[in-house]
Write a protein that holds these residues in place. Structure first.
Motif, PDB file in Angstrom:
ATOM      1  N   ASP A   1       0.861  -1.176   0.000  1.00 32.37           N
ATOM      2  CA  ASP A   1       0.000   0.000   0.000  1.00 32.37           C
ATOM      3  C   ASP A   1       0.903   1.233   0.000  1.00 32.37           C
ATOM      4  OD1 ASP A   1      -2.715   1.142   2.179  1.00 32.37           O
ATOM      5  OD2 ASP A   1      -1.803   2.027   0.385  1.00 32.37           O
ATOM      6  N   HIS A   2       0.900   1.983  -1.075  1.00 30.49           N
ATOM      7  CA  HIS A   2       1.810   3.123  -1.206  1.00 30.49           C
ATOM      8  C   HIS A   2       1.498   4.247  -0.226  1.00 30.49           C
ATOM      9  CE1 HIS A   2       3.851   1.370  -4.604  1.00 30.49           C
ATOM     10  NE2 HIS A   2       2.664   1.090  -5.131  1.00 30.49           N
ATOM     11  N   ASP A   3       0.313   4.218   0.385  1.00 37.17           N
ATOM     12  CA  ASP A   3      -0.027   5.231   1.380  1.00 37.17           C
ATOM     13  C   ASP A   3       0.544   4.898   2.753  1.00 37.17           C
ATOM     14  OD1 ASP A   3      -1.452   6.660  -0.495  1.00 37.17           O
ATOM     15  OD2 ASP A   3      -3.328   5.618  -0.038  1.00 37.17           O
ATOM     16  N   GLN A   4       0.966   3.658   2.959  1.00 34.62           N
ATOM     17  CA  GLN A   4       1.500   3.235   4.248  1.00 34.62           C
ATOM     18  C   GLN A   4       3.025   3.212   4.190  1.00 34.62           C
ATOM     19  OE1 GLN A   4      -0.320   2.605   7.006  1.00 34.62           O
ATOM     20  NE2 GLN A   4      -2.075   3.282   5.804  1.00 34.62           N
ATOM     21  N   PRO A   5       3.693   3.666   5.251  1.00 36.19           N
ATOM     22  CA  PRO A   5       5.156   3.594   5.251  1.00 36.19           C
ATOM     23  C   PRO A   5       5.621   2.145   5.322  1.00 36.19           C
ATOM     24  CG  PRO A   5       4.356   4.301   7.388  1.00 36.19           C
ATOM     25  CD  PRO A   5       3.150   4.239   6.472  1.00 36.19           C
ATOM     26  N   ALA A   6       6.814   1.925   4.847  1.00 37.71           N
ATOM     27  CA  ALA A   6       7.389   0.582   4.918  1.00 37.71           C
ATOM     28  C   ALA A   6       7.512   0.178   6.385  1.00 37.71           C
ATOM     29  CB  ALA A   6       8.757   0.568   4.243  1.00 37.71           C
ATOM     30  N   ASN A   7       7.414  -1.114   6.652  1.00 36.80           N
ATOM     31  CA  ASN A   7       7.441  -1.583   8.034  1.00 36.80           C
ATOM     32  C   ASN A   7       8.861  -1.689   8.581  1.00 36.80           C
ATOM     33  OD1 ASN A   7       8.268  -3.762   6.565  1.00 36.80           O
ATOM     34  ND2 ASN A   7       6.784  -5.198   7.409  1.00 36.80           N
ATOM     35  N   ARG A   8       9.866  -1.470   7.753  1.00 39.27           N
ATOM     36  CA  ARG A   8      11.255  -1.486   8.212  1.00 39.27           C
ATOM     37  C   ARG A   8      11.975  -0.276   7.651  1.00 39.27           C
ATOM     38  NH1 ARG A   8      12.837  -7.323   6.323  1.00 39.27           N
ATOM     39  NH2 ARG A   8      10.860  -8.185   6.839  1.00 39.27           N
ATOM     40  N   VAL A   9      13.003   0.123   8.323  1.00 41.62           N
ATOM     41  CA  VAL A   9      13.829   1.228   7.866  1.00 41.62           C
ATOM     42  C   VAL A   9      15.180   0.669   7.463  1.00 41.62           C
ATOM     43  CG1 VAL A   9      14.894   3.409   8.528  1.00 41.62           C
ATOM     44  CG2 VAL A   9      12.630   2.807   9.415  1.00 41.62           C
ATOM     45  N   ALA A  10      15.621   0.971   6.250  1.00 47.90           N
ATOM     46  CA  ALA A  10      16.911   0.466   5.785  1.00 47.90           C
ATOM     47  C   ALA A  10      18.017   0.965   6.699  1.00 47.90           C
ATOM     48  CB  ALA A  10      17.164   0.925   4.356  1.00 47.90           C
ATOM     49  N   GLY A  11      18.947   0.072   7.009  1.00 45.89           N
ATOM     50  CA  GLY A  11      20.097   0.439   7.825  1.00 45.89           C
ATOM     51  C   GLY A  11      19.879   0.324   9.321  1.00 45.89           C
ATOM     52  N   LEU A  12      18.655   0.103   9.758  1.00 45.46           N
ATOM     53  CA  LEU A  12      18.387  -0.034  11.188  1.00 45.46           C
ATOM     54  C   LEU A  12      19.112  -1.267  11.705  1.00 45.46           C
ATOM     55  CD1 LEU A  12      16.678   1.268  13.456  1.00 45.46           C
ATOM     56  CD2 LEU A  12      14.915  -0.410  12.940  1.00 45.46           C
ATOM     57  N   PRO A  13      19.895  -1.135  12.770  1.00 50.08           N
ATOM     58  CA  PRO A  13      20.682  -2.289  13.220  1.00 50.08           C
ATOM     59  C   PRO A  13      19.836  -3.379  13.877  1.00 50.08           C
ATOM     60  CG  PRO A  13      20.996  -0.433  14.704  1.00 50.08           C
ATOM     61  CD  PRO A  13      20.138   0.049  13.572  1.00 50.08           C
ATOM     62  N   HIS A  14      20.289  -4.581  13.701  1.00 46.87           N
ATOM     63  CA  HIS A  14      19.688  -5.753  14.341  1.00 46.87           C
ATOM     64  C   HIS A  14      20.848  -6.498  14.985  1.00 46.87           C
ATOM     65  CE1 HIS A  14      16.464  -9.051  14.163  1.00 46.87           C
ATOM     66  NE2 HIS A  14      17.433  -9.514  14.930  1.00 46.87           N
ATOM     67  N   ARG A  15      20.800  -6.692  16.303  1.00 48.12           N
ATOM     68  CA  ARG A  15      21.870  -7.368  17.030  1.00 48.12           C
ATOM     69  C   ARG A  15      21.290  -8.491  17.866  1.00 48.12           C
ATOM     70  NH1 ARG A  15      25.391  -2.973  20.152  1.00 48.12           N
ATOM     71  NH2 ARG A  15      26.631  -4.814  20.583  1.00 48.12           N
ATOM     72  N   VAL A  16      21.997  -9.609  17.872  1.00 50.01           N
ATOM     73  CA  VAL A  16      21.640 -10.745  18.715  1.00 50.01           C
ATOM     74  C   VAL A  16      22.898 -11.130  19.475  1.00 50.01           C
ATOM     75  CG1 VAL A  16      20.801 -13.117  18.794  1.00 50.01           C
ATOM     76  CG2 VAL A  16      19.926 -11.546  17.050  1.00 50.01           C
ATOM     77  N   ILE A  17      22.792 -11.228  20.801  1.00 48.02           N
ATOM     78  CA  ILE A  17      23.926 -11.573  21.645  1.00 48.02           C
ATOM     79  C   ILE A  17      23.512 -12.728  22.553  1.00 48.02           C
ATOM     80  CG2 ILE A  17      25.537 -10.782  23.419  1.00 48.02           C
ATOM     81  CD1 ILE A  17      25.020  -7.904  22.397  1.00 48.02           C
ATOM     82  N   ALA A  18      24.334 -13.784  22.572  1.00 46.25           N
ATOM     83  CA  ALA A  18      24.099 -14.924  23.462  1.00 46.25           C
ATOM     84  C   ALA A  18      25.410 -15.241  24.168  1.00 46.25           C
ATOM     85  CB  ALA A  18      23.623 -16.138  22.660  1.00 46.25           C
ATOM     86  N   GLU A  19      25.310 -15.653  25.418  1.00 45.52           N
ATOM     87  CA  GLU A  19      26.533 -16.007  26.135  1.00 45.52           C
ATOM     88  C   GLU A  19      26.304 -17.206  27.034  1.00 45.52           C
ATOM     89  OE1 GLU A  19      27.393 -12.233  28.249  1.00 45.52           O
ATOM     90  OE2 GLU A  19      27.200 -13.386  30.077  1.00 45.52           O
ATOM     91  N   ASP A  20      27.433 -17.798  27.426  1.00 53.08           N
ATOM     92  CA  ASP A  20      27.398 -18.957  28.300  1.00 53.08           C
ATOM     93  C   ASP A  20      28.697 -18.968  29.089  1.00 53.08           C
ATOM     94  OD1 ASP A  20      26.405 -21.244  29.460  1.00 53.08           O
ATOM     95  OD2 ASP A  20      26.904 -22.556  27.781  1.00 53.08           O
ATOM     96  N   ARG A  21      28.708 -19.709  30.185  1.00 51.80           N
ATOM     97  CA  ARG A  21      29.910 -19.859  31.010  1.00 51.80           C
ATOM     98  C   ARG A  21      29.902 -21.223  31.659  1.00 51.80           C
ATOM     99  NH1 ARG A  21      30.348 -15.482  35.004  1.00 51.80           N
ATOM    100  NH2 ARG A  21      29.135 -14.272  33.564  1.00 51.80           N
ATOM    101  N   GLN A  22      31.103 -21.685  32.015  1.00 54.46           N
ATOM    102  CA  GLN A  22      31.186 -22.931  32.756  1.00 54.46           C
ATOM    103  C   GLN A  22      30.563 -22.712  34.134  1.00 54.46           C
ATOM    104  OE1 GLN A  22      35.121 -24.597  32.895  1.00 54.46           O
ATOM    105  NE2 GLN A  22      35.359 -24.537  30.674  1.00 54.46           N
TER     106      GLN A  22
END
Length: 143
Positions: free
Chosen positions: A108-129
């Motif tokens: 729908d050209h009247d609606q803005p795109a649902n994502r913005v180009a260049g917006l960062p996406h980060r996923v961080i996972a960690e573990d320890r003994q």
């Protein structure tokens, strides 16, 4: 996706100073297809125990990640965490995948795109003994 085949490229070598805690940082840009994301960066931070990840082999491991399909950065992050935990068994490990979102599409050209180009996406996972009581060291530039 066969984890054993994926882990073949994750070679190790003995830790030269296993009685010391120190931070190892490895990173690279895997050529993986992450839907809706571009230019992924994989960063691994770890406090080694008995084994280290062989640096030159790590580049090959990262390159090999492109042989599999990844539904999202979360899947990639957790698979790398599992691989490192199984092959290296560090005292502490953190795996991060950073990427940029591609431009979203709107029918729908009247609606803005649902994502913005260049917006960062980060996923961080960690573990320890479980018995490691150390504190994960900060890398340069982090606070």
């Amino acid at each position: 996706m066969d984890p054993l085949a994926r882990r073949d490229g994750l070679l190790t070598r003995p830790n030269p100073a296993p009685r010391h805690d120190y931070l190892v940082i490895l990173d690279g840009r895997p050529r993986v297809d992450l839907p809706g994301l571009t230019d992924p960066l994989l960063v691994v931070r770890l406090v080694p125990d008995r084994l280290l990840i062989d640096g030159p082999a790590f580049a090959g491991y990262i390159a090999g990640l492109g042989r599999w399909s990844w539904p999202g950065p979360e899947d990639l992050t957790l698979a790398v965490l599992d691989d490192i935990n199984n092959e290296v068994v560090p005292r502490w490990v953190q795996v991060e995948v950073r990427a940029s979102q591609t431009a979203g599409r709107s029918d729908d050209h009247d609606q803005p795109a649902n994502r913005v180009a260049g917006l960062p996406h980060r996923v961080i996972a960690e573990d320890r003994q479980p018995l490691w009581r150390g504190r994960p060291p900060l890398s340069i530039g982090e606070s």
